[in-house]
Design an enzyme around this catalytic site. Structure first.
Site, PDB file in Angstrom:
ATOM      1  N   ALA A 146      -4.428  -9.281  -6.767  1.00  0.00           N
ATOM      2  CA  ALA A 146      -3.446  -9.041  -7.402  1.00  0.00           C
ATOM      3  C   ALA A 146      -3.237  -8.870  -8.823  1.00  0.00           C
ATOM      4  CB  ALA A 146      -2.384 -10.298  -6.741  1.00  0.00           C
ATOM      5  N   GLY A 147      -2.417  -7.698  -8.962  1.00  0.00           N
ATOM      6  CA  GLY A 147      -2.224  -7.678 -10.489  1.00  0.00           C
ATOM      7  C   GLY A 147      -3.037  -6.870 -11.240  1.00  0.00           C
ATOM      8  N   LYS A 150      -7.460 -14.024   5.431  1.00  0.00           N
ATOM      9  CA  LYS A 150      -6.718 -14.002   3.986  1.00  0.00           C
ATOM     10  C   LYS A 150      -5.665 -14.988   4.470  1.00  0.00           C
ATOM     11  CE  LYS A 150      -5.418 -11.834   0.102  1.00  0.00           C
ATOM     12  NZ  LYS A 150      -4.566 -10.791  -0.303  1.00  0.00           N
ATOM     13  N   ASN A 203      -5.217  -3.382  -4.390  1.00  0.00           N
ATOM     14  CA  ASN A 203      -4.205  -2.422  -3.471  1.00  0.00           C
ATOM     15  C   ASN A 203      -3.424  -1.395  -4.103  1.00  0.00           C
ATOM     16  OD1 ASN A 203      -2.938  -1.343  -1.352  1.00  0.00           O
ATOM     17  ND2 ASN A 203      -2.083  -3.389  -0.638  1.00  0.00           N
ATOM     18  N   SER A 204      -2.407  -2.034  -4.920  1.00  0.00           N
ATOM     19  CA  SER A 204      -1.454  -1.080  -5.412  1.00  0.00           C
ATOM     20  C   SER A 204      -1.970  -0.239  -6.507  1.00  0.00           C
ATOM     21  CB  SER A 204      -0.428  -1.712  -6.519  1.00  0.00           C
ATOM     22  OG  SER A 204       0.152  -3.097  -5.496  1.00  0.00           O
ATOM     23  N   GLY A 215       1.378  -6.611  -7.503  1.00  0.00           N
ATOM     24  CA  GLY A 215       2.147  -5.634  -7.807  1.00  0.00           C
ATOM     25  C   GLY A 215       3.004  -5.500  -9.367  1.00  0.00           C
TER      26      GLY A 215
END
Ligand code: SF4
Lengths: 364, 259
Positions: free
Chosen positions: B185-186, B98, B207-208, B159
C-alpha cells in the site's frame, strides 16, 4: 433533544468545503474535477460498484409534499408478498445484480417492521448484499435487521433546513426533523455497518444543505469509527404529485458539490442514481462517483413483470444493465456487480471479542 | 538462488500484484503477465461464481505459474476474516491468506487487534498468513511469534500514493524481522519500490500504481525492473551514508599510529 445539535451548525468543520462551493471560489470547476478524479482513481481504481433498488411497498403514512407516494396521492397502493419478493430477486439476479437496496415508505400496518424484517431475510438468502431504505427504527430493530443480514441503511434527511423541513413534511412520522437526524446514529448503534446519507437537492438552498450534509457525515464518522458512510446526491425529479423544486440545482452546481465532497472526504462512497441522465452519469463515472444504481425500476414489482408504470420518481437513465455497463467499459471503467461477501454479514461492533474467544477454544 | 521464501513456497519474483482496481479483466491479466509476478492477491468479495464476467478469481486462476493469495478485504472483525479465509481456501485451494481487516468496509486502515487475533487462529490452522498491518514494529514481532509467513506493513495510506512515508518504522521492522517484510500500500512509482527493496524488504505489493497508470502492463514491467534493481542493490551492500563530510586531514591524527 429539541434544538438542532451543535455539530450540525459548526461552520468551522466545513470551512474547506464551503470555500470550494462558494460562488466566489477561486477553484474552477475543471480544477476541482481534475483533483476529484485523481483522488477517486488512487483510492477506488477504475471501478464503479453497482446496486439496484427494489421497491417493496408504496404504502405510506406521511405527507411529504414532494413525493408521489404521500398518503394523499391517488397512487394505487401495493406491497410485494414474500413469493413476489422472491420472484423479483430472481429477475434481478438474471440481470447480474447482487447488491440490493430494499425500499418502503413510512411505517404502516401494511408494511411494518415485521414485514421489512421478513423481506430482508428473504433477500439475504438470495443475494450477496442487502441494504434498506425505509422508515426510522429503534436501535433494537436495527440490530434485528443486522442479524438478518442487512448491512446498510440509507436515510436521507431530504433537507437540513429545519424551517423548510417543517413546511415540506405536511404530516406523518417523517415530520419529526430531529428524530430523522438521529436515525443514522441509531442504525450504527444497532450494528448496521454502513449508512447512506443525502439531501434531496432542490428542496432548499443547496449549498447550505450540502454543508450540513457534510457535517452530518463527519459527525458520524468521528463518533462511530467503524461506520462506513456513503453520500448520495439525489436531485428532485418530476414526481407523481407534480411538485416543482423551489431551488433547482443545475448540472454545474451538482458537479461542483460532488467534486468538493470527494476532495473533502476521499474515502467515502459517493453515489449517483438513475435519476440522472445517461450523459450525466457517464460523464461523472470515475470523476468522484464510485457507486451507481442500474436498471432501476421505481415501481413496486418492476423487475419480474417489467412494469414500467410511473414509480416514486421518473428514472432518467433508463438504459438496460448491459447498455450501461457497455458505456462504463467504453470509458475504461469496470462495472463491479459483486463487491461483498455474505460471510461479512451480521452486526458490526464490539461483540466480536466473545465470538473470537469461542472460536479460538474450538480450534485448540 | 536469491528467492523469496514464504513458508515452504519460494518465489523468484519479489513483486506481488493486487487486482481490485483495473478497468477490466483483460488489462489486469496483461499487467500480471508483464509484471512477471508469481503471487497475486485477489479479494474473496470479488470472487463471483454466478456471473463470470464480473469474476476476478476465474481468469487469474487460469494463469500458468501464478499462485493466488486470496484476501479478506471487507472483513471488519477477526471472526469474519477467519470465516472468509476458510471459504477462500475452499474455493481457491491456495494455502495463502492475506489477512486484511478494516474496521469498516470503506475506511482502509487495518485494525491491529482484530488482525492479530485472526492471524493467530489462521496460522494455527496451517494457513500461510500474510497480515496487512500498519508499520508497527511491535505488532510485526507479535505476528511473527504467532506463526505468520510474512508481515505486510503499509508504506503509506492505501491508495494515497505517498510512497514510503512510514520508512522509519519500516526500517525497524525489517531490521528486527525473521520473516519477510512485504511493503503493501501507498507505493506510487517504480523508484519507491526500488527504495523499499534497497531497505531490505522481502517483496512489495502494488495495486493502484499499476491499475491506474495510463498503460498498466508497461507500468507493471517498470515495477518489475525496479524491484529487481532494488534487490540487487540491497544484496550488493549499499555504501554507508555519512552524516558529515570526512575531513581530508583526519580529526584524530594527533592520536598517532595504532599499536
Ligand atoms: S418521501 Fe417517503 S415518507 Fe415521504 S411520502 Fe414519500 S414514501 Fe412517504
Amino acid at each position: 433533544m429539541s434544538t438542532v445539535p451543535e455539530w450540525l451548525t459548526d461552520e468551522r468543520e466545513s470551512a474547506a468545503l464551503a470555500s470550494m462551493l462558494s460562488p466566489s471560489s477561486s477553484a474552477s470547476l475543471e480544477a476541482l474535477a481534475a483533483e476529484s478524479k485523481a483522488i477517486t482513481l488512487r483510492r477506488f481504481g477504475r471501478t464503479i460498484s453497482l446496486y439496484a433498488p427494489l421497491y417493496l411497498s408504496n404504502h405510506c403514512s406521511s405527507g411529504c409534499i414532494y413525493c408521489g407516494f404521500a398518503s394523499d396521492r391517488t397512487t394505487l397502493r401495493r406491497r410485494l408478498e414474500p413469493d413476489e419478493i422472491e420472484r423479483e430477486l430472481i429477475a434481478m439476479k438474471k440481470l447480474g445484480i447482487s447488491d440490493i437496496l430494499l425500499l418502503t415508505g413510512e411505517r404502516t400496518k401494511a408494511a411494518d417492521f415485521d414485514y421489512l424484517r421478513k423481506a430482508v431475510e428473504i433477500a439475504a438468502k438470495r443475494t450477496q448484499k442487502v441494504s434498506v431504505e425505509a422508515f426510522p427504527m429503534s436501535v433494537a430493530e436495527y440490530r434485528t435487521l443486522a442479524e438478518c443480514g442487512c448491512t446498510g441503511i440509507t436515510i436521507y434527511q431530504e433537507t437540513y433546513n429545519r424551517e423548510r423541513y417543517e413546511a415540506l413534511h405536511r404530516w406523518g412520522p417523517k415530520k419529526d426533523f430531529l428524530d430523522r437526524l438521529e436515525t443514522p446514529a441509531r442504525a450504527l448503534e444497532g450494528g448496521i455497518k454502513t449508512v447512506g446519507l443525502g439531501a434531496l437537492l432542490g428542496l432548499s438552498e443547496p449549498v447550505e444543505d450540502a454543508l450540513m450534509l457534510y457535517r452530518h457525515a463527519r459527525h458520524l464518522s468521528r463518533t462511530y469509527w467503524r461506520a462506513g458512510i456513503s453520500v448520495s446526491f439525489p436531485r428532485m425529479r418530476p414526481q407523481t404529485g407534480g411538485y416543482e423544486p423551489p431551488f433547482p440545482v443545475d448540472d454545474h452546481l451538482l458537479a461542483r458539490i460532488i467534486f468538493a465532497f470527494r476532495i473533502a472526504l476521499p474515502d467515502i462512497e459517493l453515489v449517483l442514481s438513475t435519476r440522472e441522465s445517461a450523459a450525466y452519469r457517464d460523464g461523472m463515472a470515475g470523476l468522484g462517483i464510485t457507486r451507481m444504481s442500474i436498471a432501476s425500476r421505481t415501481t413496486v414489482g418492476g423487475y419480474d413483470d417489467n412494469n414500467t408504470d410511473k414509480g416514486q420518481f421518473d428514472v432518467s437513465d433508463d438504459r438496460s444493465a448491459e447498455e450501461f455497463c457497455a458505456a462504463l467499459r467504453a470509458r475504461e471503467i469496470e462495472p463491479v456487480f459483486k463487491n461483498w461477501e455474505p460471510v461479512f454479514n451480521g452486526p458490526s461492533g464490539t461483540q466480536s471479542r466473545t465470538v473470537i474467544q469461542e472460536e479460538m477454544h474450538s480450534c485448540h | 538462488m536469491d528467492s523469496l521464501q514464504l513458508g515452504s513456497y519460494s518465489f523468484t519474483s519479489r513483486l506481488i500484484l493486487g487486482t481490485g482496481k483495473f478497468s477490466n479483466a483483460r488489462v489486469m491479466l496483461d499487467a500480471v503477465r508483464a509484471s512477471g509476478t508469481q503471487l497475486v492477491t485477489v479479494a474473496l468479495r470479488r470472487f463471483n461464481r454466478e456471473q463470470l464476467e464480473d469474476d476476478l478469481f476465474g481468469p487469474l486462476s487460469q494463469l500458468p505459474g501464478i499462485t493466488l493469495m486470496p484476501n479478506t478485504s471487507g472483513a471488519s472483525t477477526a471472526a469474519e476474516a477467519v470465516r472468509a479465509a476458510h471459504i477462500a481456501r475452499e474455493l481457491s485451494g491456495s494455502p495463502f491468506i492475506k489477512v486484511e481487516i478494516h474496521p469498516n468496509p470503506q475506511h482502509l486502515m487495518p485494525d491491529p487487534i482484530e488482525t492479530y487475533e485472526a492471524a493467530r487462529i489462521l496460522a494455527k490452522e496451517g494457513f500461510l498468513v500474510m497480515p496487512y498491518i500498519s508499520a508497527d514494529p511491535v505488532l510485526a514481532k507479535r505476528l511473527e511469534d504467532a506463526g505468520c509467513a510474512s508481515v505486510m506493513p503499509l508504506g503509506s495510506a492505501i491508495g494515497s500514493g505517498q510512497g514510503l512515508s512510514t520508512s522509519e518504522m519500516l526500517g525497524i521492522i525489517i531490521r528486527e524481522s525473521g520473516i519477510p517484510v512485504i511493503v503493501d500500500a501507498g507505493l506510487r512509482s517504480p523508484s519507491e519500490a526500488a527504495a523499499a527493496m534497497e531497505m531490505g524488504c522481502g517483496a512489495v505489493l502494488v495495486n493502484s500504481a499499476v491499475a491506474v497508470a495510463s498503460d498498466p502492463p508497461k507500468m507493471a514491467e517498470a515495477f518489475a525492473g525496479a524491484v529487481v534493481a532494488g534487490r540487487k542493490g540491497f544484496n550488493a551492500g549499499l555504501m554507508q551514508k555519512s552524516g558529515s563530510a570526512v575531513a581530508t586531514s583526519p580529526l584524530t591524527s594527533f592520536l598517532g599510529a595504532k599499536a
